[in-house]
Motif scaffolding. Structure first.
Motif, PDB file in Angstrom:
ATOM      1  N   THR A 160       0.798  -1.223   0.000  1.00 12.53           N
ATOM      2  CA  THR A 160       0.000   0.000   0.000  1.00 12.53           C
ATOM      3  C   THR A 160       0.834   1.277   0.000  1.00 12.53           C
ATOM      4  O   THR A 160       0.306   2.362  -0.259  1.00 12.53           O
ATOM      5  N   ASP A 161       2.117   1.156   0.279  1.00 13.01           N
ATOM      6  CA  ASP A 161       2.977   2.339   0.320  1.00 13.01           C
ATOM      7  C   ASP A 161       4.281   2.030  -0.410  1.00 13.01           C
ATOM      8  O   ASP A 161       4.831   0.938  -0.254  1.00 13.01           O
ATOM      9  N   LEU A 293      -6.247   0.844  -3.506  1.00  9.22           N
ATOM     10  CA  LEU A 293      -5.558   1.961  -2.877  1.00  9.22           C
ATOM     11  C   LEU A 293      -6.512   3.120  -2.620  1.00  9.22           C
ATOM     12  O   LEU A 293      -7.414   3.380  -3.427  1.00  9.22           O
ATOM     13  N   GLN A 297      -3.060   7.038  -0.823  1.00 12.35           N
ATOM     14  CA  GLN A 297      -2.042   6.026  -1.106  1.00 12.35           C
ATOM     15  C   GLN A 297      -1.620   6.076  -2.579  1.00 12.35           C
ATOM     16  O   GLN A 297      -0.428   5.957  -2.893  1.00 12.35           O
ATOM     17  N   TRP A 301       2.201   6.814  -4.303  1.00 15.79           N
ATOM     18  CA  TRP A 301       2.831   5.992  -5.342  1.00 15.79           C
ATOM     19  C   TRP A 301       3.206   6.847  -6.551  1.00 15.79           C
ATOM     20  O   TRP A 301       4.312   6.711  -7.109  1.00 15.79           O
TER      21      TRP A 301
END
Length: 331
Positions: A160-161, A293, A297, A301
């Motif tokens: 997620t990160d 996401l 989030q 990215w």
């Protein structure tokens, strides 16, 4: 008796000539890395059926699926050399010699299906620039195969990160996706589509990268149980034919091939989004953990991946910059 024998010989000769004309056909040999029940392989069958129909059986296609003859990385040279007439290949496979061919893997460049559809317009600047570039290799683009967005695959925890990529070995499709992985702190490992399952099973990489439908059709969920829906790039396949072979076809044959190719392209484009949604739902229904996401989030990215876009433009030069600007003009 002599008259009868002569008559039979003449009749036989006439029959052979008639049969030869009736069964005269040009057979194109095509290679694809997946099975014919896979969306990409099935689309090649769509082309085969359309070509045989429009040509009245004068042209046919022999399909060698599941990488029987060539791996994906071998297809560009195999087609250019004439070792095979036609081939399905991930556009990224050309990026080693033509950096701009990796345009579909530039992170977050194509935000949605609508943008890709506009870019794919045969009369548009993006499509014409891209196809002309591939044509310089001795292979001619017949049609594009939209396969949908690429996701991240992992075991146990969703990605997620971008900080979660640091120190990880990550499957790359080619150089642009490798630059994306570098930008977020991972180490890219180029692995072909047909080699993914074994690589994930053996732990060759920590994080996978593949199209949504491929996770289902290739059963990648059996070895990577968590799918993070980053939609960060596209798995765009192109179908190419040996340029010399295409030029040797009659004008009528070229017309048949082009007509069948456009039919196949439009057919798959109409199905792609629905296929990807269906696969994501199927995976989420007890086969894998599927994580969407949040807007925050996704922004993290995109920000982390920005340097990869700059690297692409630097590496791909004027052509790459033209392609990027052509896409961005479609937003």
């Amino acid at each position: 008796m002599k008259t009868i024998v002569t008559g039979l010989l003449l009749a036989s000769t006439a029959l052979c000539a008639t049969s030869g004309a009736a069964f005269a056909e040009r057979t194109l040999r095509a290679t694809v890395q997946v099975a014919v029940n896979h969306p990409v392989g099935a689309n090649l069958v769509t082309f085969k059926d359309a070509l045989e129909e429009v040509s009245g059986g004068e042209m046919s296609v022999e399909i060698y699926d599941s990488a029987q003859l060539f791996k994906g990385s071998e297809v560009p040279k195999a087609v250019a050399s004439g070792a095979i007439d036609m081939g399905v290949v991930l556009a990224d496979e050309y990026s080693g010699t033509l950096p701009a061919a990796g345009i579909f893997s530039v992170p977050f460049l194509f935000p949605d299906y609508a943008t890709l559809a506009k870019a794919a317009d045969p009369e548009g600047p993006f499509r014409q620039t891209f196809d002309e570039m591939i044509g310089s290799t001795g292979t001619k683009v017949l049609w594009w195969q939209d396969y949908g967005p690429v996701q991240l695959l992992s075991k146990g925890a969703a990605m997620t990160d971008p900080s979660m990529m640091k120190g990880k070995l990550v499957r790359a499709l080619g150089k642009p996706s490798g630059d994306f992985i570098d930008a977020v702190g991972g180490t890219p490992v180029v692995i072909g589509g047909s080699e993914q399952f074994m690589a994930y099973q053996r732990g060759t990489v920590d994080v996978g990268m593949s199209g949504t439908t491929a996770v289902e059709s290739r059963k990648l969920y059996e070895v990577m149980d968590t799918i993070t829906m980053t939609n960060h790039s596209l798995a765009e396949f192109i179908v190419v034919i040996n340029s010399g072979l295409f030029d040797s076809l009659s004008e009528q044959e070229q017309g048949w091939v082009t007509q069948a190719a456009m039919h196949a392209e439009h057919s798959l484009r109409e199905e792609t989004e629905a296929n990807n949604v269906a696969s994501a739902n199927w995976l989420a229904d007890g086969h894998a953990t599927v994580t969407e996401l949040t807007p925050e989030q996704l922004r993290a990215w995109q920000d982390a991946a920005a340097p990869a876009v700059e690297v692409f433009v630097q590496d791909a030069g004027e052509v790459g910059q033209t392609l990027v600007q052509s896409v961005q003009a479609l937003y």
